[in-house]
Design an enzyme around this catalytic site. Structure first.
Site, PDB file in Angstrom:
ATOM      1  N   HIS A  26      80.296   5.259  91.444  1.00 34.01           N
ATOM      2  CA  HIS A  26      81.653   5.678  91.064  1.00 34.01           C
ATOM      3  C   HIS A  26      81.669   7.192  90.894  1.00 34.01           C
ATOM      4  CE1 HIS A  26      80.279   6.111  86.963  1.00 34.01           C
ATOM      5  NE2 HIS A  26      79.974   4.818  86.858  1.00 34.01           N
ATOM      6  N   HIS A  29      78.982   8.989  88.776  1.00 34.66           N
ATOM      7  CA  HIS A  29      77.706   9.271  89.455  1.00 34.66           C
ATOM      8  C   HIS A  29      77.886  10.421  90.443  1.00 34.66           C
ATOM      9  CE1 HIS A  29      77.479   4.661  88.939  1.00 34.66           C
ATOM     10  NE2 HIS A  29      76.776   5.189  87.964  1.00 34.66           N
ATOM     11  N   CYS A 142      70.430  -3.349  73.453  1.00 38.59           N
ATOM     12  CA  CYS A 142      71.655  -3.358  74.264  1.00 38.59           C
ATOM     13  C   CYS A 142      71.243  -3.345  75.731  1.00 38.59           C
ATOM     14  CB  CYS A 142      72.531  -2.145  73.943  1.00 38.59           C
ATOM     15  SG  CYS A 142      73.904  -1.999  75.115  1.00 38.59           S
ATOM     16  N   CYS A 145      72.836  -0.561  77.875  1.00 43.41           N
ATOM     17  CA  CYS A 145      72.191   0.765  77.738  1.00 43.41           C
ATOM     18  C   CYS A 145      70.723   0.690  78.119  1.00 43.41           C
ATOM     19  CB  CYS A 145      72.201   1.264  76.292  1.00 43.41           C
ATOM     20  SG  CYS A 145      73.783   1.570  75.567  1.00 43.41           S
ATOM     21  N   CYS A 159      77.600  -2.155  70.726  1.00 40.89           N
ATOM     22  CA  CYS A 159      77.193  -0.810  71.127  1.00 40.89           C
ATOM     23  C   CYS A 159      78.439   0.004  71.450  1.00 40.89           C
ATOM     24  CB  CYS A 159      76.265  -0.915  72.330  1.00 40.89           C
ATOM     25  SG  CYS A 159      76.550   0.314  73.577  1.00 40.89           S
ATOM     26  N   HIS A 162      79.207   0.766  75.331  1.00 40.63           N
ATOM     27  CA  HIS A 162      79.588  -0.330  76.234  1.00 40.63           C
ATOM     28  C   HIS A 162      80.468  -1.393  75.597  1.00 40.63           C
ATOM     29  CE1 HIS A 162      75.972   1.433  78.102  1.00 40.63           C
ATOM     30  NE2 HIS A 162      76.655   1.234  79.194  1.00 40.63           N
ATOM     31  N   LYS A 309      89.001   6.088  79.166  1.00 39.25           N
ATOM     32  CA  LYS A 309      87.607   5.937  79.547  1.00 39.25           C
ATOM     33  C   LYS A 309      87.553   5.165  80.866  1.00 39.25           C
ATOM     34  CE  LYS A 309      83.305   4.139  77.948  1.00 39.25           C
ATOM     35  NZ  LYS A 309      82.498   3.379  77.091  1.00 39.25           N
ATOM     36  N   LYS A 312      85.428  -0.881  83.994  1.00 42.11           N
ATOM     37  CA  LYS A 312      85.804  -2.007  84.862  1.00 42.11           C
ATOM     38  C   LYS A 312      86.917  -2.823  84.219  1.00 42.11           C
ATOM     39  CE  LYS A 312      81.337  -2.796  86.836  1.00 42.11           C
ATOM     40  NZ  LYS A 312      80.160  -3.579  86.608  1.00 42.11           N
TER      41      LYS A 312
HETATM   42  N1  MSP Z   1      69.380   4.662  85.080  1.00 47.12           N
HETATM   43  C1  MSP Z   1      69.716   5.566  84.060  1.00 47.12           C
HETATM   44  C2  MSP Z   1      69.195   6.959  84.371  1.00 47.12           C
HETATM   45  C3  MSP Z   1      67.705   7.063  84.543  1.00 47.12           C
HETATM   46  S1  MSP Z   1      67.216   8.689  84.904  1.00 47.12           S
HETATM   47  C4  MSP Z   1      65.579   8.701  84.709  1.00 47.12           C
HETATM   48  C5  MSP Z   1      71.234   5.620  83.902  1.00 47.12           C
HETATM   49  N2  MSP Z   1      71.967   5.269  84.940  1.00 47.12           N
HETATM   50  S2  MSP Z   1      73.575   5.261  84.984  1.00 47.12           S
HETATM   51  O1  MSP Z   1      73.900   4.636  86.232  1.00 47.12           O
HETATM   52  O2  MSP Z   1      74.106   4.678  83.821  1.00 47.12           O
HETATM   53  O3  MSP Z   1      73.994   6.747  85.091  1.00 47.12           O
HETATM   54  C6  MSP Z   1      74.366   7.530  83.987  1.00 47.12           C
HETATM   55  C7  MSP Z   1      74.824   8.870  84.512  1.00 47.12           C
HETATM   56  O4  MSP Z   1      75.957   8.698  85.399  1.00 47.12           O
HETATM   57  C8  MSP Z   1      75.319   9.876  83.510  1.00 47.12           C
HETATM   58  O5  MSP Z   1      74.283  10.540  82.821  1.00 47.12           O
HETATM   59  C9  MSP Z   1      76.090  10.803  84.419  1.00 47.12           C
HETATM   60  O6  MSP Z   1      75.205  11.550  85.194  1.00 47.12           O
HETATM   61  C10 MSP Z   1      76.815   9.826  85.314  1.00 47.12           C
HETATM   62  N3  MSP Z   1      78.111   9.383  84.754  1.00 47.12           N
HETATM   63  C11 MSP Z   1      78.521   8.108  84.632  1.00 47.12           C
HETATM   64  N4  MSP Z   1      79.809   8.079  84.167  1.00 47.12           N
HETATM   65  C12 MSP Z   1      80.250   9.332  83.956  1.00 47.12           C
HETATM   66  C13 MSP Z   1      81.447   9.889  83.444  1.00 47.12           C
HETATM   67  N5  MSP Z   1      82.501   9.157  83.113  1.00 47.12           N
HETATM   68  N6  MSP Z   1      81.495  11.231  83.282  1.00 47.12           N
HETATM   69  C14 MSP Z   1      80.441  12.028  83.614  1.00 47.12           C
HETATM   70  N7  MSP Z   1      79.310  11.513  84.097  1.00 47.12           N
HETATM   71  C15 MSP Z   1      79.169  10.193  84.322  1.00 47.12           C
HETATM   72  O7  MSP Z   1      71.681   6.044  82.849  1.00 47.12           O
END
Ligand code: MSP
Length: 520
Positions: A26, A29, A142, A145, A159, A162, A309, A312
């Site tokens: 999304h 990412h 969680c 997380c 949590c 989430h 926020k 889904k």
């Molecule tokens: N798998 C772990 C990361 C392991 S790194 C060794 C993880 N994955 S995640 O899919 O949840 O990705 C989290 C990251 O996605 C956030 O730190 C950020 O980079 C990005 N983001 C997800 N949603 C976001 C927003 N709404 N806003 C900004 N960044 C976002 O955690």
């Protein structure tokens, strides 16, 4: 604000988080990944492509992924293969130039994790204790997380991140004696040897350390979808430890050639949600093995969509593909990075994206390029005119400071402000056309007209060079429209590219297709 590195920089290693594959890609990412790509492309211009390494990847083990696979009636491996491909495709569509894509289910990664765990088992903490010890964990977990939680971190048993109930867990785990690292970590952070930005995030981490670091489990007894510990076949590596090691496994482990050239990472990028793992647990693991720490941990803000926020349940999750289809890859990259400061929280409004696309990209940049080459065609048969002495006064004057500001903003990850410098020049060029009125000069003063058109074309060239990290395809298109072979241009040294007047007189400009067709 401290920048990426104080000493002379000769290599640059940037990473994104490896995203969980239970979710589709999304724009959250995409946001971090585009930022990493912009940095990688900027440093490739500055240091040469061979001296930059940009790593992306996917996090594929753990309870969350295993549950998602089961829900989809697939084996975990089938499921992660399919999902990892979706992330790779999304990054291709956004023109992400990662050098490697690491997956935690790859053998090359698993091997390095096993080796890391073995070394951890025999390592001592700064206080002389064994790094690892076995103990019983009883508490909350969680799954969303993939983190152990304390009651104080929950609201009504859920949590905060989430809004989900936590699982009650009672199992035997191997623990990392994190508490023994508190003083060392505090010292390294305070001295700036482990740099955490923005400043507020650094204070957050120092706050956590002050409250006290609890030892953390580094293995799970009841999670089968993971990497088996080499010293305890009953346990798999805790998914976060498994995941963090990707930053080194992708370099071929600590004996790898790439490791020797690129480690330590110059910047680990992420959002603030996963700061603790990167700024506390990861450095402690590295210290335990006597490995150098990353130079900078940058945790950007979280954004909302139309004030809500992204979730889904609300149904407002935006897939980057949707934006690429509507605006194109380069415009999507611009829209995501130009709206608010990279370190702060912000909001994306779908409506505002359209307005900004039309105003900044279609009108200000796109029109400038098409108007100027059209005038060059009309008045000079598409040949770059000869500039007269003093012809560069209007623009060249501020150029040096513009490049200094641009470099400063890029190295401080202030992407919106770096784009601001580019747009100041684009707006200035548009105003210059209004002021000089080339259509009148064509009748009265051909000499002055030549200066004006030259200045405009040269300003467009300078803007295109600054745009390379942000909009790589459009920057190439612009360079080609003003008569360059973009690939050859990019091989030149930054000092050559940045000098005013590098646009050769007599070079043929081309007809510009609409760079950013207006959206209605
Ligand atoms: N798998 C772990 C990361 C392991 S790194 C060794 C993880 N994955 S995640 O899919 O949840 O990705 C989290 C990251 O996605 C956030 O730190 C950020 O980079 C990005 N983001 C997800 N949603 C976001 C927003 N709404 N806003 C900004 N960044 C976002 O955690």
């Amino acid at each position: 604000m401290p920048k990426i590195k104080k000493e002379k920089q000769n290599k640059f290693y940037v990473t994104t988080p490896i995203y969980y594959v239970n979710d589709v890609p999304h724009i959250g990412h995409a946001y971090t990944t585009i930022a990493a790509d912009v940095l990688a492309r900027y440093f490739r211009m500055m240091l040469g492509g061979d001296n930059v390494y940009f790593l992306a990847g996917t996090d594929e083990h753990g309870a969350k992924i295993a549950q998602a696979a089961e829900k989809n009636k697939m084996t975990p491996q089938e499921f992660v293969d399919q999902k990892a491909a979706q992330f790779q495709m999304a990054w291709d569509r956004l023109d992400i130039s990662n050098n490697d894509f690491v997956r935690t289910t790859e053998k090359r990664h698993e091997k390095v994790v096993v080796d890391f765990m073995k070394q951890l088992k025999s390592a001592k903490t700064p206080l002389g204790n064994d790094c690892l010890y076995e103990s019983e964990y009883e508490g909350l977990y969680c799954v969303a997380c993939e983190a152990f939680k304390t009651e104080t971190e929950l609201v009504n048993g859920k949590c905060l991140d989430h809004n989900k109930e936590c699982e009650k867990v009672k199992e035997k785990n191997w623990f990392l004696r994190l508490s023994d690292y508190a003083a060392t970590l505090k010292d390294l952070i305070e001295k700036g040897e482990l740099n955490i930005l923005p400043e507020a995030r650094k204070n957050e981490v120092l706050g956590l350390i002050k409250v006290g670091l609890k030892d953390v489990a580094i293995s799970r007894q009841n999670v089968k979808w993971g990497i088996q510990l080499p010293f305890d076949k009953e346990q798999t590596a805790y998914v976060w430890v498994d995941a963090l090691i990707n930053y080194i496994s992708a370099l071929g482990g600590t004996k790898g050639k790439l490791y020797k050239k690129f480690w330590p990472a110059d910047v680990h990028l992420m959002a603030k949600d996963i700061l603790k793992f990167h700024a506390v647990i990861w450095p402690a693991l590295l210290l335990a093995l006597g490995l150098p720490l990353p130079k900078l941990i940058f945790a950007h803000g979280f954004f909302t969509i139309d004030g809500q926020k992204m979730s889904k349940t609300i149904g407002n999750v935006i897939n980057p593909d949707e934006l690429v289809t509507k605006y194109g890859a380069d415009a999507t990259r611009y829209l995501l990075l130009s709206q608010f400061g990279f370190g702060t929280d912000g909001d994306f409004s779908r409506e505002r994206l359209n307005n900004i696309y039309n105003a900044a990209l279609a009108n200000e940049l796109g029109n400038l390029v098409s108007r100027v080459v059209a005038m060059n065609e009309k008045y000079f048969e598409s040949k770059v005119p000869e500039a007269n002495a003093n012809g560069d006064k209007y623009f060249a004057f501020d150029l040096k400071t513009d490049w200094e500001r641009y470099d400063f903003f890029m190295k401080s990850l202030k992407f919106d402000e770096a784009l601001g410098v580019i747009w100041e020049n684009i707006r200035k060029a548009n105003m210059y056309i209004d002021k000089e009125k080339p259509w009148e000069l064509a009748k009265s003063d051909k000499h002055q007209l030549a200066d004006v058109i030259y200045n405009l074309l040269e300003t467009i060239r300078q803007a295109a060079i600054m745009l390379i990290p942000f909009m790589p395809q459009k920057a190439d298109n612009i360079l080609e429209v003003i008569g360059f072979d973009a690939e050859k241009e990019k091989e030149k040294k930054p000092s050559d590219l940045r000098e005013w007047g590098r646009l050769p007189e007599g070079q043929k400009t081309k007809k510009a297709e609409a760079l950013f067709p207006r959206l209605t």
